[in-house]
Design a protein around this motif. Structure first.
Motif, PDB file in Angstrom:
ATOM      1  N   GLY A  90       1.988   5.143   9.389  1.00 24.31           N
ATOM      2  CA  GLY A  90       1.525   4.339   8.082  1.00 24.31           C
ATOM      3  C   GLY A  90       1.123   5.048   7.098  1.00 24.31           C
ATOM      4  O   GLY A  90       0.889   6.434   7.256  1.00 24.31           O
ATOM      5  N   ARG A 108       9.692  -4.653  -0.627  1.00 23.69           N
ATOM      6  CA  ARG A 108       8.867  -5.054   0.334  1.00 23.69           C
ATOM      7  C   ARG A 108       8.210  -6.345  -0.186  1.00 23.69           C
ATOM      8  O   ARG A 108       7.815  -7.432   0.771  1.00 23.69           O
ATOM      9  CB  ARG A 108       8.462  -4.188   1.360  1.00 23.69           C
ATOM     10  CG  ARG A 108       7.983  -4.510   2.831  1.00 23.69           C
ATOM     11  CD  ARG A 108       7.416  -3.520   3.554  1.00 23.69           C
ATOM     12  NE  ARG A 108       6.058  -2.908   3.072  1.00 23.69           N
ATOM     13  CZ  ARG A 108       5.462  -1.841   3.379  1.00 23.69           C
ATOM     14  NH1 ARG A 108       5.998  -1.262   4.821  1.00 23.69           N
ATOM     15  NH2 ARG A 108       4.412  -1.396   3.116  1.00 23.69           N
ATOM     16  N   ASN A 162       2.802   1.265  12.712  1.00 25.33           N
ATOM     17  CA  ASN A 162       4.062   1.311  13.579  1.00 25.33           C
ATOM     18  C   ASN A 162       4.004   2.423  14.875  1.00 25.33           C
ATOM     19  O   ASN A 162       3.057   3.273  14.611  1.00 25.33           O
ATOM     20  CB  ASN A 162       5.512   1.428  12.941  1.00 25.33           C
ATOM     21  CG  ASN A 162       5.513   0.479  11.747  1.00 25.33           C
ATOM     22  OD1 ASN A 162       5.970   0.641  10.566  1.00 25.33           O
ATOM     23  ND2 ASN A 162       5.717  -0.736  12.258  1.00 25.33           N
ATOM     24  N   ARG A 184       7.409   4.801   8.841  1.00 24.05           N
ATOM     25  CA  ARG A 184       8.594   4.881  10.149  1.00 24.05           C
ATOM     26  C   ARG A 184       9.811   5.295   9.465  1.00 24.05           C
ATOM     27  O   ARG A 184      10.509   5.873  10.188  1.00 24.05           O
ATOM     28  CB  ARG A 184       8.570   3.432  10.382  1.00 24.05           C
ATOM     29  CG  ARG A 184       9.359   3.182  11.680  1.00 24.05           C
ATOM     30  CD  ARG A 184       9.785   1.495  11.872  1.00 24.05           C
ATOM     31  NE  ARG A 184      10.694   1.330  12.920  1.00 24.05           N
ATOM     32  CZ  ARG A 184      11.948   1.203  12.424  1.00 24.05           C
ATOM     33  NH1 ARG A 184      12.342   1.291  11.081  1.00 24.05           N
ATOM     34  NH2 ARG A 184      12.870   0.954  13.346  1.00 24.05           N
ATOM     35  N   GLY A 205       7.615  -0.539   8.379  1.00 31.04           N
ATOM     36  CA  GLY A 205       6.740   0.791   7.653  1.00 31.04           C
ATOM     37  C   GLY A 205       7.625   1.383   6.844  1.00 31.04           C
ATOM     38  O   GLY A 205       8.675   1.836   7.177  1.00 31.04           O
ATOM     39  N   LEU A 262       5.765  -5.268  10.992  1.00 36.72           N
ATOM     40  CA  LEU A 262       5.931  -4.765   9.680  1.00 36.72           C
ATOM     41  C   LEU A 262       6.857  -3.535   9.595  1.00 36.72           C
ATOM     42  O   LEU A 262       6.720  -2.592  10.373  1.00 36.72           O
ATOM     43  CB  LEU A 262       4.647  -4.584   9.200  1.00 36.72           C
ATOM     44  CG  LEU A 262       4.337  -4.403   7.857  1.00 36.72           C
ATOM     45  CD1 LEU A 262       4.902  -3.392   7.052  1.00 36.72           C
ATOM     46  CD2 LEU A 262       4.857  -5.891   6.952  1.00 36.72           C
ATOM     47  N   GLU A 298       3.659  -2.764  17.676  1.00 28.55           N
ATOM     48  CA  GLU A 298       2.881  -2.006  16.854  1.00 28.55           C
ATOM     49  C   GLU A 298       1.528  -2.264  16.919  1.00 28.55           C
ATOM     50  O   GLU A 298       0.945  -3.437  17.666  1.00 28.55           O
ATOM     51  CB  GLU A 298       3.398  -2.328  15.352  1.00 28.55           C
ATOM     52  CG  GLU A 298       3.210  -3.799  14.725  1.00 28.55           C
ATOM     53  CD  GLU A 298       3.313  -3.740  13.217  1.00 28.55           C
ATOM     54  OE1 GLU A 298       3.306  -2.764  12.619  1.00 28.55           O
ATOM     55  OE2 GLU A 298       3.703  -4.666  12.840  1.00 28.55           O
ATOM     56  N   THR A 299       0.573  -1.803  16.143  1.00 26.49           N
ATOM     57  CA  THR A 299      -0.757  -1.958  16.189  1.00 26.49           C
ATOM     58  C   THR A 299      -1.267  -2.938  14.852  1.00 26.49           C
ATOM     59  O   THR A 299      -0.171  -3.375  14.180  1.00 26.49           O
ATOM     60  CB  THR A 299      -1.523  -0.653  15.977  1.00 26.49           C
ATOM     61  OG1 THR A 299      -1.294  -0.172  14.633  1.00 26.49           O
ATOM     62  CG2 THR A 299      -1.451   0.290  17.170  1.00 26.49           C
ATOM     63  N   GLY A 300      -2.312  -2.989  14.661  1.00 28.19           N
ATOM     64  CA  GLY A 300      -2.553  -3.998  13.635  1.00 28.19           C
ATOM     65  C   GLY A 300      -2.198  -3.535  12.248  1.00 28.19           C
ATOM     66  O   GLY A 300      -2.114  -4.232  11.211  1.00 28.19           O
ATOM     67  N   ARG A 309      -0.223  -9.919  17.774  1.00 22.48           N
ATOM     68  CA  ARG A 309      -0.621  -9.519  16.540  1.00 22.48           C
ATOM     69  C   ARG A 309      -0.211 -10.565  15.452  1.00 22.48           C
ATOM     70  O   ARG A 309      -1.183 -11.019  14.334  1.00 22.48           O
ATOM     71  CB  ARG A 309      -0.161  -8.448  15.927  1.00 22.48           C
ATOM     72  CG  ARG A 309      -0.652  -7.650  14.662  1.00 22.48           C
ATOM     73  CD  ARG A 309       0.328  -6.625  13.994  1.00 22.48           C
ATOM     74  NE  ARG A 309       1.703  -7.016  13.870  1.00 22.48           N
ATOM     75  CZ  ARG A 309       2.080  -7.348  12.684  1.00 22.48           C
ATOM     76  NH1 ARG A 309       1.266  -7.440  11.521  1.00 22.48           N
ATOM     77  NH2 ARG A 309       3.353  -7.777  12.642  1.00 22.48           N
ATOM     78  N   GLY A 350       0.804  -1.085   0.005  1.00 17.14           N
ATOM     79  CA  GLY A 350       0.068  -0.037   0.004  1.00 17.14           C
ATOM     80  C   GLY A 350       0.892   1.446  -0.007  1.00 17.14           C
ATOM     81  O   GLY A 350       1.649   1.274   0.782  1.00 17.14           O
ATOM     82  N   TYR A 400      -3.547  -9.414   9.418  1.00 18.56           N
ATOM     83  CA  TYR A 400      -4.740  -8.857   9.750  1.00 18.56           C
ATOM     84  C   TYR A 400      -5.967  -9.928  10.509  1.00 18.56           C
ATOM     85  O   TYR A 400      -6.529  -9.229  11.418  1.00 18.56           O
ATOM     86  CB  TYR A 400      -5.355  -8.262   8.473  1.00 18.56           C
ATOM     87  CG  TYR A 400      -4.528  -7.173   8.314  1.00 18.56           C
ATOM     88  CD1 TYR A 400      -4.680  -5.598   8.502  1.00 18.56           C
ATOM     89  CD2 TYR A 400      -3.140  -7.358   7.714  1.00 18.56           C
ATOM     90  CE1 TYR A 400      -3.998  -4.561   8.051  1.00 18.56           C
ATOM     91  CE2 TYR A 400      -2.172  -6.039   7.295  1.00 18.56           C
ATOM     92  CZ  TYR A 400      -2.695  -4.941   7.680  1.00 18.56           C
ATOM     93  OH  TYR A 400      -1.828  -3.955   7.289  1.00 18.56           O
TER      94      TYR A 400
HETATM   95  C1  LIG Z   1       1.402  -1.718   6.016  1.00 19.20           C
HETATM   96  C2  LIG Z   1       1.707  -1.727   7.481  1.00 19.20           C
HETATM   97  C3  LIG Z   1       2.279  -0.848   8.290  1.00 19.20           C
HETATM   98  C4  LIG Z   1       2.760   0.761   7.723  1.00 19.20           C
HETATM   99  O1  LIG Z   1       3.475   0.444   6.838  1.00 19.20           O
HETATM  100  P1  LIG Z   1       3.842   1.759   5.767  1.00 19.20           P
HETATM  101  O2  LIG Z   1       4.933   1.179   4.748  1.00 19.20           O
HETATM  102  O3  LIG Z   1       4.370   3.034   6.670  1.00 19.20           O
HETATM  103  O4  LIG Z   1       2.507   2.197   5.183  1.00 19.20           O
HETATM  104  C5  LIG Z   1       2.477  -0.980   9.489  1.00 19.20           C
HETATM  105  N1  LIG Z   1       2.025  -2.213  10.256  1.00 19.20           N
HETATM  106  C6  LIG Z   1       1.449  -3.236   9.637  1.00 19.20           C
HETATM  107  C7  LIG Z   1       1.167  -4.445  10.164  1.00 19.20           C
HETATM  108  C8  LIG Z   1       1.268  -3.243   8.202  1.00 19.20           C
HETATM  109  O5  LIG Z   1       0.631  -3.762   7.372  1.00 19.20           O
END
Ligand SMILES: *Cc1c(COP(=O)(O)O)cnc(C)c1O
Length: 329
Positions: free
Chosen positions: A275, A73, A214, A238, A235, A233, A209-211, A166, A51, A180
């Motif tokens: 994110g 990635r 970061n 981040r 990010g 993940l 981190e959250t779902g 998570r 994304g 997810y």
């Molecule tokens: C996509 C995602 C992020 C954020 O990544 P970005 O590259 O900054 O968009 C953080 N944690 C999880 C679990 C993700 O899937």
């Protein structure tokens, strides 16, 4: 603009992997995918995605943010799921061609075109639970998205979850739907029980981190966040915020920290989630063991605001792209 993720451009990019090779990609009208009900992805979750965004600049051209880092990635995610890995040029050109086809439909900043490459295992074999999908489909969706902060910046409330995870050690840094699915139940439970926005997963006290975002702590001098490992993940937001923070003279402190340290630090540090969707969003309140704890005075802090604006300035073409993050289309 409609709700995030519900509006799509009328064409998408698609490529198939069969007989041991990637076939040429095409831009096609967006339509349902014909898929065998035994497809590997539907049973064994062989799927990963990316994304990121393209921004329309005042001169009418577009800029894709960190395209090649997102491609890398996705390749890493595909590899960890034992899916066919798309070649760099194949995926990058699918994205570029799709953005080029829809440049005129990209709304001006702070709106943007959200891009969603997705890779799925399509081998029709329900006996392949313990073997990889040797057939795959790669596609890229484009979705015009509005300003995340259109209603103003509202500091988030997070549940600090120090037992449940998570993800798993082997998939924590893979951008895959399974993670997810694992985070959904705990997140919905926490929303219902505590009225929080998200869950900050801290298994065994390790703040991760959250779902889908970061977690960072910051003050006037320092940014603290967990160092890269396989549990979370990595990010791109981040990474970009850490780079811009260092440029601006902050000390970047990548270190593991515990829930105990976190609860102590939020008396004086700002907290934020990072994110692609929201860049950097302030966290105003933590809920831990049924108690609510304000992050500083629970209001949005100046350092979160400053670093979010620094990142947006690069994305919108108001500051130099000194790190070469943008691909022009
Ligand atoms: C996509 C995602 C992020 C954020 O990544 P970005 O590259 O900054 O968009 C953080 N944690 C999880 C679990 C993700 O899937």
């Amino acid at each position: 603009m409609s709700q995030f993720g519900t509006e799509f451009c009328d064409t998408f990019a698609i490529a198939r992997y069969e007989d041991g090779q990637w076939r040429p990609a095409a831009i096609e009208p967006l339509a349902p995918l014909p898929m065998h009900p035994a497809s590997h992805v539907l049973h064994y979750a062989s799927t990963c995605f990316e994304g990121f965004k393209a921004y329309r600049w005042a001169d009418g051209s577009a800029r894709i943010f960190r395209l090649y880092d997102h491609v890398a990635r996705m390749q890493k995610s595909a590899k960890s799921l034992r899916l066919p890995v798309p070649e760099t040029d194949l995926l990058a050109n699918m994205v570029i061609d799709l953005v080029r086809a829809h440049v005129d439909a990209i709304p001006a900043p702070p709106s943007s075109l959200y891009l969603r490459p997705t890779l799925i295992g399509t081998l029709p074999n329900i006996g392949a639970a313990a073997s990889p999908s040797t057939e795959a489909t790669l596609f890229v969706l484009a979705s015009p998205v509005g300003d995340y902060f259109a209603g103003g910046v509202r500091p988030l409330k997070l549940l600090v979850e120090d037992r449940r995870s998570r993800s798993t050690e082997q998939l924590g840094s893979t951008k895959t739907g399974g993670n997810y699915a694992a985070a959904l139940g705990p997140t919905l439970d926490a929303k219902a029980e505590f009225g929080v926005d998200q869950v900050l997963f801290c298994p065994n006290g390790d703040v991760q981190e959250t779902g889908a975002a970061n977690f960072l702590l910051l003050n006037d001098d320092e940014v603290i966040t967990k160092p890269l490992d396989t549990s979370f993940l990595h990010g791109m937001t981040r990474a970009s915020i850490l780079t811009l923070a260092a440029d601006q003279g902050y000390t970047v402190n990548e270190r593991t920290f515990t829930v105990t340290e976190l609860l102590d630090w939020v008396e004086s540090y700002e907290a934020a989630l990072s994110g692609t969707a929201a860049t950097l969003t302030p966290v105003g309140t933590l809920v831990y063991e049924g108690r609510e704890l304000p992050v500083r005075d629970a209001a949005a802090g100046p350092n979160v605001d400053r670093l979010r604006k620094a990142l947006q300035a690069v994305q919108y073409g108001q500051a130099d792209d000194s790190h070469g993050w943008l691909t022009k289309v």
